[in-house]
Design an enzyme around this catalytic site. Structure first.
Site, PDB file in Angstrom:
ATOM      1  CB  VAL A  19      19.740  71.865  20.457  1.00  6.46           C
ATOM      2  CG1 VAL A  19      18.755  71.398  19.399  1.00  6.46           C
ATOM      3  CG2 VAL A  19      19.936  70.784  21.514  1.00  6.46           C
ATOM      4  N   PRO A  20      21.789  74.054  21.354  1.00  4.84           N
ATOM      5  CG  PRO A  20      21.263  76.336  21.561  1.00  4.84           C
ATOM      6  CD  PRO A  20      20.751  75.047  20.979  1.00  4.84           C
ATOM      7  CD  GLU A  21      23.584  74.995  26.647  1.00  6.54           C
ATOM      8  OE1 GLU A  21      24.608  75.682  26.803  1.00  6.54           O
ATOM      9  OE2 GLU A  21      22.507  75.457  26.228  1.00  6.54           O
ATOM     10  CB  THR A  22      21.648  67.449  24.746  1.00  4.51           C
ATOM     11  OG1 THR A  22      21.466  67.774  23.358  1.00  4.51           O
ATOM     12  CG2 THR A  22      20.859  66.183  25.059  1.00  4.51           C
TER      13      THR A  22
END
Length: 240
Positions: A19-22
C-alpha cells in the site's frame, strides 16, 4: 509493537503490504513513536497513515482518548479527535516559485502556468481543474526528475478551493490516493492566492479524498475522517 524491529524487516513488511504507506507504532512515555514506509523507502512524513495511526490509538488501543502526539522524523505531530473526525497538526512547507525544471512539462504532458518547490516536491500549477483530473503523466519521466514527487494542482470550483494529484514513482507510489505532506505546501500557496486561512481541498486521484486545511502560524492543520476497513494479524517467519 513494544520496540521497532530492524529496518530490513520493516521494509519487507511494507513491501508485502504493498500500500502507499505502512505505519509502525511504538509506545513512548504515554505517546507513540511513528515511522512510515512505502513499498520501497522510508519517508519523513505521511498524512493518511498518521490519521490511521491516530484512529487505531483512540479507537482500539486506548478507547476514549481524544489526543495523541507522535514522535516522528518530522518532529512532534499532534492529532486531536473531534467527534468522528481527526485534526492533524503538521509543519508548513513554504513553496518558492522556480523556473519550470527540465523535463517536467514533458513528463506531465502539459506546460504548468507556475512551478514551485516546497523543499520536498515540485508543485506544478495548472490552469484549470479539468486538466488536473485528466492528466496522464509519464511515470518513467517523472522518476527521472531530481525530486521524489510531483504535485499537480489547480484552483477548484464552488465545492473545493483547490484540487490536486500526487505522483511519486521513485518512492514506489505511482499515484498516491491522498497526501498529507503535499498539502503542507499546497495550503500556504492557495491561502496566499485566495486570501483564506481555511481551505477545502480535494485530491483527485482515482480513489479521491477530501481535506480541510487551516494555517496556524508555521503549522498547518489537516482535518479528515477515518474508516476501519480491515483488521488482522500477519505471520513473520523466524529469521525473516
Amino acid at each position: 509493537m513494544e520496540t521497532f524491529p530492524d529496518d530490513g524487516l520493516l521494509h519487507r513488511i511494507a513491501a508485502e503490504n504493498n500500500v502507499p504507506e505502512t505505519a509502525f507504532l511504538v509506545p513512548d512515555n504515554g505517546n507513540y513513536r511513528l515511522r512510515w514506509f512505502t513499498p520501497t523507502v522510508e519517508v519523513p512524513l505521511c498524512g493518511h497513515a498518521t490519521l490511521a495511526s491516530a484512529a487505531v490509538v483512540m479507537e482500539r488501543l486506548q478507547p476514549g482518548r481524544t489526543t495523541v502526539t507522535f514522535d516522528s522524523a518530522s518532529g512532534p505531530l499532534t492529532v486531536k479527535r473531534l467527534g468522528e473526525r481527526y485534526v492533524m497538526n503538521f509543519p508548513v512547507r513554504v513553496p518558492r516559485s522556480i523556473p519550470v525544471p527540465e523535463g517536467l512539462a514533458e513528463a506531465l504532458g502539459i506546460e504548468p502556468v507556475e512551478t514551485l518547490d516546497d523543499g520536498f516536491n515540485y508543485i506544478a500549477v495548472l490552469r484549470e481543474m479539468a486538466a488536473v483530473r485528466s492528466l496522464a503523466p509519464d511515470m518513467t519521466a517523472i522518476a527521472r526528475l531530481d525530486r521524489p514527487g510531483v504535485v499537480v494542482t489547480a484552483q477548484g470550483d464552488q465545492r473545493w478551493d483547490c484540487v490536486s494529484r500526487y505522483f511519486a514513482p521513485t518512492k514506489g507510489i505511482p499515484e498516491d490516493p491522498v497526501t498529507g505532506g503535499a498539502h503542507c505546501g499546497l495550503a500556504p500557496y492557495w491561502s496566499t492566492r485566495l486570501g483564506k486561512r481555511e481551505l477545502r481541498a480535494f485530491q483527485a486521484s482515482p480513489r479521491g479524498g477530501e481535506l480541510t486545511c487551516r494555517l496556524v502560524g508555521d503549522r498547518v492543520e489537516l482535518e479528515g475522517a477515518c474508516v476501519f476497513y480491515l483488521e488482522g494479524r500477519i505471520a513473520v517467519p523466524v529469521g525473516l
